[in-house]
Design a protein around this motif. Structure first.
Motif, PDB file in Angstrom:
ATOM      1  N   SER A  27       0.839  -1.203   0.000  1.00 16.21           N
ATOM      2  CA  SER A  27       0.000   0.000   0.000  1.00 16.21           C
ATOM      3  C   SER A  27       0.870   1.247   0.000  1.00 16.21           C
ATOM      4  O   SER A  27       0.572   2.239  -0.682  1.00 16.21           O
ATOM      5  CB  SER A  27      -0.923   0.005   1.219  1.00 16.21           C
ATOM      6  N   SER A 178      -3.737  -0.809   4.715  1.00 15.46           N
ATOM      7  CA  SER A 178      -3.800   0.234   3.688  1.00 15.46           C
ATOM      8  C   SER A 178      -4.064   1.598   4.304  1.00 15.46           C
ATOM      9  O   SER A 178      -3.672   2.627   3.755  1.00 15.46           O
ATOM     10  CB  SER A 178      -4.884  -0.101   2.659  1.00 15.46           C
ATOM     11  N   HIS A 251     -10.844  -1.665  -1.944  1.00 13.52           N
ATOM     12  CA  HIS A 251     -10.783  -1.526  -1.245  1.00 13.52           C
ATOM     13  C   HIS A 251     -11.552  -1.653  -0.187  1.00 13.52           C
ATOM     14  O   HIS A 251     -10.796  -1.284   0.522  1.00 13.52           O
ATOM     15  CB  HIS A 251      -9.881  -1.438  -1.904  1.00 13.52           C
TER      16      HIS A 251
END
Length: 533
Positions: A27, A178, A251
């Motif tokens: 990420s 992330s 995501h």
């Protein structure tokens, strides 16, 4: 003695770590690479067409617009070279990792990224090298699978080593990576570019991927493949080494269950969520499949939204997917154009300021999704269709308002206020993903989210083409026009959500799937660990 105990404790913690560090630094590199690439292309386009004096000191408005327009097209070509091969290859690597093992397919993308970083270092140092070489670089990185394959295979690895009792928890841990890695990467890249130059960013990216190769080769045990099965089947780490999160892309973001939920309700929800995780794991390669099963899975994925369903569910599912397409196109416009727009006059931002902007935007989104939305659902004893879709509408209004601000922004202050105005951008995708999961059967979860990921890739490419053209064409008159067009597209999705609000309320009378226990007309949307686009 205390030191020995501390080391033992540390060892026990580290012993249960698997792919979580990989997800954090992947990420981080993703948020470092994209804006750095765009800034590098902008710099090279100028030097290849003009001279250093013009680029650094004496740039006229016409020259600036010409350079920005050329850069917008080059960024689109490079994105095509990276994403399309990456999407195709990642869909093949997942099933292949069932047979050949996970570790090799965690290493291959990093090897491709190491090559890409080295090539970009050369491009940074030899500024007059033609941009066509960058296309070849991105194509090779894409064929290695890029980060898409890493996400898919890492999730499959965790599906291998976890069971129903710990899978959702570990998926949540990976998802949180992330939240931390992205802002760190964005902020770090801006500072490095301004102080040390483009090459410094790519040296770090190369070093990170070298670390991933070594980490996978030395630390991770194989969890799939012939050798693994000969040694006794699935690898299970003690104390619930489980994994992270669901899809995408792009995501992402979950909310807690209501505090007054009964024990039976909580148990049922937990089982449903676990079924969803298991279905996702099977689709991503959590079980060994033959080619027939793989192709059957692809067929199910492609038709999951269009097969006949009870009542209005098929229609509602298609509408929700259409809203998701609109939002994905919108987010593509932002990610593709923000760097160029903020480098254009009158803003003329430095790389550090750009990095800070991306960091601020990512952190605010993460806070509203990981803290704000769960707190809201915890404090709200009952919520139904009206509340859930109202929250999604509120998120769209928030996003649209921020885009309108950006389209007219002429000062850094206005631009920095925009992320606060648009901080609820993650609400719509999160809630609509939860609604989607209520419109299909549990065994279809994997196909549903895989289809969503495929659509995201295709619409991202189409969105890039459209908005790059709009931006290039409007530079001389209104550079912010592309952001205004994006805002108008979001307004269309607001109309579709309003239609859903009325139609689902009507459908609740005939379809118990929409009914809530308290008679409010709609089953509560469980957003726990749902992913946003």
């Amino acid at each position: 003695m205390k030191f020995t105990d501390s080391m033992k404790t540390l060892y026990e913690i580290l012993r249960h770590v698997s792919v979580e560090p990989i997800m954090f630094i992947i990420s981080m590199t993703t948020f470092m690479r994209q804006p750095t690439n765009q800034l590098l292309v902008l710099h090279k386009v100028c030097l290849l067409n003009y001279n250093a004096t013009t680029c650094n000191h004496n740039m006229t408005v016409d020259v600036e617009n010409d350079i920005q327009a050329d850069t917008a097209y080059w960024n689109f070509y490079l994105k095509m070279a990276l994403l399309i091969p990456g999407a195709v290859v990642s869909s093949l690597y997942g099933p292949l990792s069932d047979k050949l093992g996970r570790r090799v397919f965690l290493i291959i993308p990093s090897v491709g990224n190491i090559f890409g970083a080295v090539a970009l270092i050369i491009q940074s140092e030899i500024t007059l090298m033609p941009l066509e070489y960058l296309l070849a670089t991105e194509l090779i990185v894409g064929l290695s699978g890029n980060v898409v394959t890493t996400y898919v295979v890492a999730k499959s690895y965790l599906c291998d080593i976890t069971d129903r009792t710990n899978r959702t928890k570990r998926l949540g841990v990976i998802k949180s990576m992330s939240y931390f890695g992205g802002p760190v990467g964005a902020f770090l890249s801006g500072i490095l570019i301004d102080r040390e130059g483009f090459a410094s960013v790519y040296y770090i990216i190369a070093g990170i991927h070298v670390f991933i190769v070594i980490y996978v080769a030395v630390w991770l045990q194989e969890s799939q493949g012939e050798d693994h099965h000969e040694k006794g089947g699935d690898l299970e780490l003690e104390d619930g080494v489980g994994e992270h999160s669901e899809q995408e892309d792009h995501h992402k973001d979950g909310a807690e269950k209501e505090g007054d939920e009964t024990t039976d309700d909580a148990s049922t929800r937990k089982e449903n969520k676990t079924d969803e995780d298991n279905a996702m794991c099977r689709l991503c390669g959590g079980t060994r499949q033959g080619l027939t099963e793989v192709f059957k899975g692809i067929e199910n994925m492609l038709f999951v939204c269009f097969r006949e369903r009870v009542g209005f569910r098929r229609k509602h599912l298609v509408i929700v997917q259409l809203i998701g397409i609109i939002h994905n196109i919108g987010s593509t416009a932002e990610s593709d154009l923000t760097v160029l727009y903020t480098k254009h006059s009158p803003l003329n931002w430095s790389a550090t300021t750009i990095g800070f902007f991306f960091t601020l935007r990512t952190v605010l989104k993460a806070l509203t999704l990981s803290l704000g939305l769960p707190l809201f659902f915890k404090l709200t004893k009952h919520h139904s269709l009206r509340m859930d879709l109202s929250l999604a509408s509120f998120g769209i209004i928030s996003t649209t308002s921020a885009l309108v601000m950006i389209s007219f922004a002429e000062t850094t202050t206005v631009m920095m206020i925009a992320p606060f105005v648009g901080m609820f951008v993650g609400f719509p995708s999160l809630i609509l993903n939860a609604i989607k999961s209520k419109l299909v059967e549990p065994y279809e979860y994997g196909a549903l989210f895989a289809f969503t990921a495929l659509i995201q890739t295709l619409t991202s490419t189409a969105g890039s083409a459209m908005f790059s053209s709009i931006y290039a064409a409007s530079l001389a008159t209104w550079p912010g026009l592309a952001f205004m067009v994006t805002a108008l597209i979001y307004v269309v999705s607001l109309g579709l959500i309003s239609y859903l609000w009325f139609d689902m309320k009507k459908a609740a009378e005939d379809d118990q799937r929409y009914q809530s226990d308290d008679g409010s007309g709609y089953e509560k949307v469980d957003t726990t660990d749902e992913e946003s686009d």
